[in-house]
Design an enzyme around this catalytic site. Sequence first.
Site, mmCIF file in Angstrom:
data_model
loop_
_atom_site.group_PDB
_atom_site.id
_atom_site.type_symbol
_atom_site.label_atom_id
_atom_site.label_comp_id
_atom_site.label_asym_id
_atom_site.label_seq_id
_atom_site.Cartn_x
_atom_site.Cartn_y
_atom_site.Cartn_z
ATOM 1 N N GLY A 122 0.831 -1.196 0.000
ATOM 2 C CA GLY A 122 0.000 0.000 0.000
ATOM 3 C C GLY A 122 0.867 1.247 0.000
ATOM 4 O O GLY A 122 2.051 1.203 0.348
ATOM 5 N N CYS A 123 0.273 2.371 -0.379
ATOM 6 C CA CYS A 123 1.056 3.608 -0.474
ATOM 7 C C CYS A 123 1.486 4.120 0.900
ATOM 8 O O CYS A 123 2.665 4.427 1.116
ATOM 9 C CB CYS A 123 0.280 4.674 -1.238
ATOM 10 S SG CYS A 123 -1.399 4.974 -0.643
ATOM 11 N N TYR A 124 0.551 4.203 1.848
ATOM 12 C CA TYR A 124 0.922 4.634 3.193
ATOM 13 C C TYR A 124 1.931 3.672 3.837
ATOM 14 O O TYR A 124 2.945 4.114 4.395
ATOM 15 C CB TYR A 124 -0.317 4.716 4.093
ATOM 16 C CG TYR A 124 -1.289 5.829 3.773
ATOM 17 C CD1 TYR A 124 -0.892 7.161 3.727
ATOM 18 C CD2 TYR A 124 -2.638 5.546 3.563
ATOM 19 C CE1 TYR A 124 -1.796 8.178 3.465
ATOM 20 C CE2 TYR A 124 -3.554 6.551 3.307
ATOM 21 C CZ TYR A 124 -3.134 7.870 3.256
ATOM 22 O OH TYR A 124 -4.036 8.860 2.999
ATOM 23 N N PRO A 125 1.684 2.354 3.791
ATOM 24 C CA PRO A 125 2.656 1.432 4.384
ATOM 25 C C PRO A 125 4.038 1.521 3.760
ATOM 26 O O PRO A 125 5.045 1.328 4.456
ATOM 27 C CB PRO A 125 2.028 0.054 4.138
ATOM 28 C CG PRO A 125 0.563 0.317 4.096
ATOM 29 C CD PRO A 125 0.446 1.644 3.388
ATOM 30 N N THR A 126 4.116 1.823 2.458
ATOM 31 C CA THR A 126 5.426 1.936 1.816
ATOM 32 C C THR A 126 6.288 2.964 2.534
ATOM 33 O O THR A 126 7.459 2.709 2.859
ATOM 34 C CB THR A 126 5.274 2.314 0.334
ATOM 35 O OG1 THR A 126 4.633 1.233 -0.353
ATOM 36 C CG2 THR A 126 6.628 2.580 -0.316
#
EC number: 1.2.1.38
Length: 309
Positions: A122-126
């Site tokens: 995911g973008c936030y987790p990245t």
Amino acid sequence: MVSEPVVFIDGEAGTTGLEISERLLSLPVQIHSVDPARRKDPQARAEAMQAADLVVLCLPDDASRDAVEMIGQFSAQGKRAPKILDASTAFRTAPGWVYGFPELAADQPEAIMRAERVSNPGCYPTGAIALLRPLIDAGVMEPSFPVTINAVSGYTGGGRTMIEEQERAGGPAFLLYGLNLAHKHLPEIRQHALLDRRPIFVPSVGHFPRGMIVSIPVHMDLLVKGTTVEDLRRILEEHYAASSFVTVAGPENTLVADTMAGSDGMELRVHADAEGRHAVLTARLDNLGKGASGAAIQNIALMLGISPN
């Protein structure tokens, strides 16, 4: 003459699917598409999957699970099963799936290369995992550290409904959400950052199309005794020294969220007060680049044994 590998994107018409399809033009692959009128036809999709070396799933979670089940039946039927790269949240913490963040650890690219099933992050987790995991691995941050993650993303990460809401006159300038503190990305962040304690994660959306900043405040005296701000910078620099996509930059007094729009890169920083008592870790990336389709292209290249341009 060796033929180019075939890639089929199931969900090609969505935001992420369109981005991946466009970026695939830079790789030596053949893109197999289904007639738009038959995109939801199970038979047409099954035929496309059987013709592919790699299937990219750009679908909602439940539809991704159904697609994986469909592919899983190929072997039982004596048919060749393609590799799978899933862009949903359905399999990011699932057993048997390799997490598609090549920079996670030194052996992660090899794991992705050998995997039959890879989950795109995911973008936030990245951004969050990129900042936290090296510090956990280096032993300066305990897995029980009380982590708080704040993040703002461009509205394209919210799907068609949010895009329409934001692009009509009067769309909200800033939207704080996930205030039940149960965002679906929490299990992914916790598992792949190796956190024992559940982090507090507060995401938000700004009135700009693309871009993202993830920030994590740190009380330095809660880290392993003797850890300095310089240690944090050094650990991040050493971890990402060989990366072509992740860079560690110098601290700034201000950061603009959409600076990385259109890029597949990510910038990490360690900001601190003059006394070194407090720090803020930041990751800046494009939510549709390194946060989605850019990461997918990295993973596709690894899974097919080719080099991204």
